[in-house]
Design a protein around this motif. Sequence first.
Motif, short mmCIF file in Angstrom:
data_model
loop_
_atom_site.label_atom_id
_atom_site.label_comp_id
_atom_site.label_asym_id
_atom_site.label_seq_id
_atom_site.Cartn_x
_atom_site.Cartn_y
_atom_site.Cartn_z
N ALA A 20 0.97 -1.14 0.07
CA ALA A 20 -0.04 -0.09 -0.13
C ALA A 20 0.46 1.48 0.29
O ALA A 20 0.51 2.01 -0.69
CB ALA A 20 -0.83 0.05 0.80
N ALA A 21 1.97 0.61 0.15
CA ALA A 21 2.85 2.66 0.60
C ALA A 21 3.66 2.71 -0.40
O ALA A 21 4.73 4.00 -0.58
CB ALA A 21 4.24 2.39 1.51
N LEU A 22 3.74 1.80 -1.69
CA LEU A 22 4.36 1.81 -2.66
C LEU A 22 4.18 2.51 -3.66
O LEU A 22 2.75 2.87 -3.51
CB LEU A 22 4.81 0.15 -3.79
N GLU A 23 4.31 3.95 -4.65
CA GLU A 23 4.07 5.21 -4.80
C GLU A 23 4.78 5.33 -6.07
O GLU A 23 4.01 6.07 -7.19
CB GLU A 23 4.20 6.88 -5.05
N GLN A 24 6.03 4.48 -6.74
CA GLN A 24 6.84 4.36 -8.01
C GLN A 24 5.77 3.40 -8.86
O GLN A 24 5.60 2.80 -8.60
CB GLN A 24 7.97 4.28 -7.79
N PRO A 25 5.80 4.28 -9.76
CA PRO A 25 5.17 3.45 -11.39
C PRO A 25 6.03 1.81 -11.69
O PRO A 25 7.75 2.66 -11.24
CB PRO A 25 4.82 4.86 -12.15
N VAL A 26 5.31 0.88 -12.17
CA VAL A 26 6.39 -0.37 -12.50
C VAL A 26 5.59 -0.75 -13.48
O VAL A 26 3.99 -0.05 -13.51
CB VAL A 26 5.86 -1.37 -11.33
N GLU A 27 6.33 -1.49 -14.83
CA GLU A 27 5.32 -2.27 -15.78
C GLU A 27 5.16 -3.26 -16.08
O GLU A 27 4.07 -3.64 -16.52
CB GLU A 27 6.47 -1.32 -17.00
#
Length: 205
Positions: free
Chosen positions: A57-64
């Motif tokens: 839930a704390a992750l914010e940076q985009p991933v592909e």
Amino acid sequence: MARVLITGATGLVGGELLQLLQAEPQVTAIIAPTRKPLPPHSKLENPVGDDLSALLAALEQPVEVVFCCLGTTRRQAGSAAAFRYIDYQLVVETALAGRRLGAQHCLVVSAIGANPHSLFLYNRTKGEMEQALCAQNWPSLTLVRPSMLLGRAKPRLLEWLSVPLFALLPGKWRSIAAKDVAQTLLTQAFRSDNGVKILESDQLR
């Protein structure tokens, strides 16, 4: 070039996949939340904590791309509820986190015999998990269903007793090396296929 999210990186398949991702030129960053710290690497972002749900839930940076290699057994988990939490709830939460972060492809380790209508808890949970992921309407969703995995430094007792039998079984029932499953996940991650793809164990070698 891609940023990827992986859960289950301390497990058998996840550990093999992590090494492949670290060596893969197309991968620029690896986000791998875990309970225990991973060996440092220049590409690796490793949030650590006991609550994987909170870490996701704390992750914010985009991933592909998102990979989920989570998996346990009822005996290891300690109860049916604990098993379902890991093999169903956390898998679904991993995928949802990937969707929130913009991932277009989700790749998940399921299991041979996954069936939401199975009488067996393990197979039923895997089947229900697959159903839940399909309902998320991913642009690309890859589900791999390995048979008995080989490669543990200390095989579980049942695995140790069953290895000779599974080595002789035909087709998708034959045991498979965890590194082969990991290599398939990496190869499939950068294909342009759309929709849901299910790969049985004999297609993972």
